[in-house]
Design a protein around this motif. Structure first.
Motif, PDB file in Angstrom:
ATOM      1  N   GLY A   1       2.954   1.083   9.799  1.00 45.06           N
ATOM      2  CA  GLY A   1       3.879   0.076   9.278  1.00 45.06           C
ATOM      3  C   GLY A   1       3.342  -0.653   8.070  1.00 45.06           C
ATOM      4  N   TYR A   2       2.281  -0.101   7.456  1.00 50.30           N
ATOM      5  CA  TYR A   2       1.685  -0.718   6.259  1.00 50.30           C
ATOM      6  C   TYR A   2       1.251   0.365   5.279  1.00 50.30           C
ATOM      7  CZ  TYR A   2      -1.450  -3.650   3.408  1.00 50.30           C
ATOM      8  OH  TYR A   2      -2.088  -4.285   2.380  1.00 50.30           O
ATOM      9  N   THR A   3       0.253   1.174   5.661  1.00 47.79           N
ATOM     10  CA  THR A   3      -0.135   2.271   4.762  1.00 47.79           C
ATOM     11  C   THR A   3       0.618   3.563   5.122  1.00 47.79           C
ATOM     12  OG1 THR A   3      -2.012   2.971   6.118  1.00 47.79           O
ATOM     13  CG2 THR A   3      -2.445   1.273   4.505  1.00 47.79           C
ATOM     14  N   VAL A   4       1.198   3.612   6.293  1.00 43.38           N
ATOM     15  CA  VAL A   4       2.118   4.708   6.671  1.00 43.38           C
ATOM     16  C   VAL A   4       3.328   4.070   7.345  1.00 43.38           C
ATOM     17  CG1 VAL A   4       0.297   6.424   7.003  1.00 43.38           C
ATOM     18  CG2 VAL A   4       1.030   5.047   8.932  1.00 43.38           C
ATOM     19  N   ASP A   5       4.426   4.824   7.416  1.00 41.88           N
ATOM     20  CA  ASP A   5       5.647   4.270   7.996  1.00 41.88           C
ATOM     21  C   ASP A   5       5.468   3.928   9.464  1.00 41.88           C
ATOM     22  OD1 ASP A   5       7.170   4.262   5.701  1.00 41.88           O
ATOM     23  OD2 ASP A   5       7.856   6.334   5.993  1.00 41.88           O
ATOM     24  N   GLY A   6       6.151   2.866   9.881  1.00 41.66           N
ATOM     25  CA  GLY A   6       6.037   2.381  11.245  1.00 41.66           C
ATOM     26  C   GLY A   6       7.314   2.494  12.045  1.00 41.66           C
ATOM     27  N   GLY A   7       7.524   1.545  12.927  1.00 41.35           N
ATOM     28  CA  GLY A   7       8.503   1.692  13.995  1.00 41.35           C
ATOM     29  C   GLY A   7       9.801   0.927  13.866  1.00 41.35           C
ATOM     30  N   TYR A   8      10.070   0.331  12.709  1.00 36.34           N
ATOM     31  CA  TYR A   8      11.402  -0.267  12.528  1.00 36.34           C
ATOM     32  C   TYR A   8      12.349   0.891  12.175  1.00 36.34           C
ATOM     33  CZ  TYR A   8       9.501  -5.107  12.077  1.00 36.34           C
ATOM     34  OH  TYR A   8       8.895  -6.330  12.276  1.00 36.34           O
TER      35      TYR A   8
ATOM     36  N   ARG B   1       0.825  -1.206   0.000  1.00 30.12           N
ATOM     37  CA  ARG B   1       0.000   0.000   0.000  1.00 30.12           C
ATOM     38  C   ARG B   1       0.858   1.254   0.000  1.00 30.12           C
ATOM     39  NH1 ARG B   1      -5.103  -0.756   2.410  1.00 30.12           N
ATOM     40  NH2 ARG B   1      -5.212   1.514   2.353  1.00 30.12           N
ATOM     41  N   LYS B   2       2.131   1.113   0.373  1.00 28.05           N
ATOM     42  CA  LYS B   2       3.052   2.255   0.353  1.00 28.05           C
ATOM     43  C   LYS B   2       4.424   1.671   0.052  1.00 28.05           C
ATOM     44  CE  LYS B   2       5.042   5.872   3.281  1.00 28.05           C
ATOM     45  NZ  LYS B   2       6.454   5.572   3.057  1.00 28.05           N
ATOM     46  N   SER B   3       5.155   2.326  -0.812  1.00 27.05           N
ATOM     47  CA  SER B   3       6.465   1.800  -1.162  1.00 27.05           C
ATOM     48  C   SER B   3       7.448   2.951  -1.422  1.00 27.05           C
ATOM     49  CB  SER B   3       6.346   0.931  -2.410  1.00 27.05           C
ATOM     50  OG  SER B   3       7.558   0.299  -2.667  1.00 27.05           O
TER      51      SER B   3
END
Ligand SMILES: [Zn+2]
Ligand SMILES: [Zn+2]
Length: 333
Positions: A116-123, A56-58
């Motif tokens: 962490g899927y459609t917007v950036d997450g915590g890694y 969904r986001k790349s």
């Protein structure tokens, strides 16, 4: 900041996450910027990284069990002070206007955003989130212990709620990973008798340690008929096996976001008012209720900590069942 980027989905054996420099995220008006301390590794991350959930986001930074400290406030953000310890979970934001949000079912929102899927997450070393969707973390949990509560814990809790399990009831978990090892503690606190069906002696042992009355292989039939069962393993072939173990009127809850195809089965397995239902996301109320109960019990999580740069190794270990309890990334080193 340093972050683990997924440019395109691929099997985790090929180590698709790239540990690299990424621009620092900037909080929008009602958002906060969080300095990430620990980020839990969830099976959903595996589904994102391997493409079982369509991209969904790349590129995207995975991770939705974020424990960190508020570093910067957006213009109109008021809820937290800088330095406050907070948690960011899977449900990043909902529209608050669709029929589901208006009916108190924001977990089913028509226009949700997911961390962490459609917007950036915590890694990553930093992450942003709308302040209204951020959790306070109860004092008694260290950062690494708290991280798995934010998805494994909350989704397990919602699954328990939907199972309708009551004091004295019999409940089985199929798959005994991060979610089940927290959910069993809540189920026992509620006075339920717990059975664990899971691959591998280590997971079975953990279940028994945490108070299961019986543990057996993944598709084994528990020695008593059950009021409810929850399947956390992403394995559709467990559905008929789990139905077989249910009493009349029993409830089967599917706790995962992705599952392999469910094989066909005889209507007899479902007849007598047995029910199958899935769990999709959670409401903020689920999260707040769970964190309160978790602190009261108190829930203890078993964690294996990996440095952020070794996120690929953590995912590989998760995929091959080498994690007992939950994997957590240390995003400060
Ligand atoms: Zn909505
Ligand atoms: Zn998750």
């Amino acid at each position: 900041m340093k972050a683990c980027l997924l440019r395109s989905p691929a099997p985790v054996e090929t180590n698709p996450l790239q540990f690299t420099d990424a621009p620092d995220p900037r909080p929008g008006p009602s958002e906060i910027l969080v300095r990430v301390k620990k980020c839990g590794v969830c099976r959903t991350d595996l589904h994102v990284v391997e493409g079982e959930l369509p991209p969904r986001k790349s590129p995207v930074i995975p991770g939705h069990q974020i424990v960190g400290v508020v570093e910067k406030l957006g213009q109109s953000a008021r809820r937290f002070a800088p330095g406050a310890r907070v948690g960011i979970a899977w449900l990043h934001r909902t529209d608050q206007t669709c029929e589901y949000c208006c009916a108190g079912m924001e977990n089913l929102c028509d226009n949700p955003m997911f961390t962490g899927y459609t917007v950036d997450g915590g890694y990553a070393e930093c992450a942003v989130a709308p302040e209204d969707f951020v959790y306070e973390i109860p004092q008694n949990f260290p950062d690494d212990q708290a991280a798995p509560l934010l998805c494994a814990g909350i989704i397990g809790f919602r699954s328990l709620r939907l199972s309708g399990i009551e004091r004295g009831g019999r409940l089985a978990f199929y798959g005994f990973g991060a979610a089940a090892h927290v959910a069993i503690q809540v189920a026992r606190h509620w006075g339920a008798e717990v059975y664990a069906c899971t691959r591998g002696a280590k997971h079975q042992q953990l279940a028994l340690q945490l108070g299961a009355v019986w543990a057996g292989e993944a598709a084994a039939e528990p020695p008593a008929k059950l009021d409810a069962a929850i399947i956390f393993a992403p394995a559709g072939e467990l559905v008929p096996a789990a139905l077989k173990g249910l009493k009349k009127g029993g409830v089967l809850v599917l706790g995962g976001i992705h599952m392999s195809p469910i094989p066909s089965f005889d209507y007899d397995l479902l007849y007598q008012e047995r029910m199958i239902r899935s769990v999709a996301n959670n409401t903020r109320k689920d999260g707040e209720d769970f964190l309160r109960v978790a602190a009261e019990i108190p829930v203890r999580t078993q964690v294996t900590v990996f440095p952020l740069r070794e996120a690929n190794r953590a995912l590989n270990d998760l995929k091959s069942d080498r994690i007992n309890g939950a994997a957590v990334l240390d995003c400060t080193r």
